[in-house]
Design an enzyme around this catalytic site. Structure first.
Site, PDB file in Angstrom:
ATOM      1  N   HIS A   4       0.845  -1.194   0.000  1.00 11.78           N
ATOM      2  CA  HIS A   4       0.000   0.000   0.000  1.00 11.78           C
ATOM      3  C   HIS A   4       0.879   1.242   0.000  1.00 11.78           C
ATOM      4  CE1 HIS A   4      -3.524  -2.483   1.709  1.00 11.78           C
ATOM      5  NE2 HIS A   4      -3.740  -2.217   0.445  1.00 11.78           N
ATOM      6  N   GLU A  62       0.825  -5.739  10.767  1.00  8.17           N
ATOM      7  CA  GLU A  62       0.453  -4.311  10.772  1.00  8.17           C
ATOM      8  C   GLU A  62       1.344  -3.571  11.758  1.00  8.17           C
ATOM      9  OE1 GLU A  62      -1.697  -2.925   8.775  1.00  8.17           O
ATOM     10  OE2 GLU A  62      -3.068  -4.495   8.102  1.00  8.17           O
TER      11      GLU A  62
HETATM   12 ZN   LIG Z   1      -1.871  -2.024   4.061  1.00 14.67          ZN
END
Ligand SMILES: [Zn+2]
Length: 395
Positions: free
Chosen positions: A162, A365
């Site tokens: 991302h 994350e």
């Molecule tokens: Zn991500």
């Protein structure tokens, strides 16, 4: 650093002279047959660079070697044209200098140009790190894979799937430099010697899956039609700090054929700064390259680094192997991150990897806060991630 082969030299003798593990020297010279060196041939020694030194009154090779804590043979090797018995004041000689600190600085807004420049520097100093291009982004940027190690066990990491999560690339690059340094200098990280890892594990790393998107977030829209299109997708705003997708508005981590239809049904139906899964699975060159890489290499485990939340997703539709639980518990122990087995999200790289290969796959994350996480969080994130990096190799 280069040296020229003399009569009687071997890669083993260089390993002793410079105190660098022999496999690193062998792997730094992949086109060389170690048992057939020829005089005058150039050999690359990892983890060293040459420094010029000007001879002063009273200098001898012995004194220079002692003062610099190097072997006298090392000094002879890098000064082939110099007669040590006739040193002249003012004459310059080479000194082989071991690199003892990390040399890149990813603690900054880290774009694609910095990544490629840093990989070039690391590739020169540590030629046993392999680099290759596994595909190209929409705009033609190289999708770079790095490999480090000789092991049968292939552990894969990737970052910046991302765009606005580019800090994951910074964290990965800091580890790569730290690992290369520890390997070459026979040092430990968190009390563990790194060399056994090199022997047992091959790290496969794609540090920046979405280079066009990262450039967009950090440097604004490019000239030309891709930039104009991105501006339009972004509602005319030049603030791209909320952009997750690739340059044409497809969310690369929603592109994989693992319940993709569920995401397509409930997510944006056209290009968007985030969450649009594409008009079909695997339409984007970046996600195709990642799928092909997983097909080519037999990943023993896969870690996709994202931000944020300090959680680790580790399951998919009960298809994950039993050892995934044991692995995630170790990741959690060393990082403090919370394992989460299932989440109402599909079509990610981890989902597809677990589904198709039935090997452990993780979405990690990093950090806490609002994306994009500021670079000021770098050190804290790095310390927690370091444990996960290491554990992914030993467990
Ligand atoms: Zn991500």
């Amino acid at each position: 650093m280069d040296v020229q082969v003399r009569g009687g030299d071997s890669l083993w003798s260089y390993s002793n002279t410079f105190n660098v593990p022999l496999p690193l020297i062998i792997n730094s010279n992949p086109t060389i047959n170690p048992s057939m060196l020829s005089i005058g041939q150039t050999i690359q020694i990892p983890g060293y660079r040459l420094q010029r030194y000007t001879i002063l009154q009273g200098d001898t090779f012995y004194k220079i070697a002692t003062r610099n804590r190097i072997s006298i043979d090392g000094l002879f090797l890098v000064n082939p044209g110099v007669n040590p018995k006739e040193l002249q004041i003012g004459q310059t000689v080479n000194i082989p200098k071991r690199i003892t600190t990390t040399i890149i600085n990813p603690r900054q807004n880290y774009d694609f140009k910095m990544l490629t420049a840093d990989l070039e520097v690391l590739g020169q100093l540590y030629p046993f790190m392999r680099r290759r291009t596994i595909g190209h982004s929409v705009m033609g940027k190289d999708l770079i894979e790095i490999q480090i190690g000789n092991g049968d066990k292939i552990v894969h990491w990737n970052g910046a799937f991302h765009a606005y999560e580019w800090i994951t690339t910074s964290v990965i690059m800091e580890f790569i430099n730290t690992y290369l340094l520890a390997l070459t200098n026979n040092e430990t990280i968190r009390g563990r010697f790194m060399f056994p890892f090199y022997d047992q594990v091959t790290l496969s790393i794609v540090p920046m899956v979405d280079p066009d998107g990262v450039e967009l977030v950090l440097n604004g829209p490019p000239d030309g039609s891709y930039g104009e299109e991105a501006l339009q997708i972004n509602g005319g705003s030049t603030d791209f700090s909320g952009w997750k997708a690739n340059i044409r508005g497809v969310d690369l981590n929603n592109q994989f054929p693992a319940n993709w239809e569920i995401e397509a049904e409930r997510k944006p139906k056209q290009p968007a700064p985030r969450d649009f899964p594409g008009y079909a699975p695997l339409t984007e060159p970046e996600s195709v390259a990642m799928a092909e890489l997983a097909g080519e290499l037999n990943f023993e485990k896969m870690l996709a680094f994202h931000t944020q939340g300090e959680v680790i997703y580790w399951g998919f539709e009960n298809l994950e192997p039993p050892r995934a639980r044991e692995i995630v518990n170790e990741f959690s122990r060393v990082s403090g991150y919370e394992p989460i087995r299932y989440v109402d999200s599909f079509a990610g790289y981890k989902d597809w990897f677990v589904q198709d290969f039935r090997e452990p796959g993780f979405t990690v994350e990093l950090g806490q806060g609002i994306n994009p996480l500021p670079i000021t969080q770098f050190d804290e994130i790095y310390q927690k991630t370091l444990g996960i990096f290491l554990a992914s190799m030993y467990i």
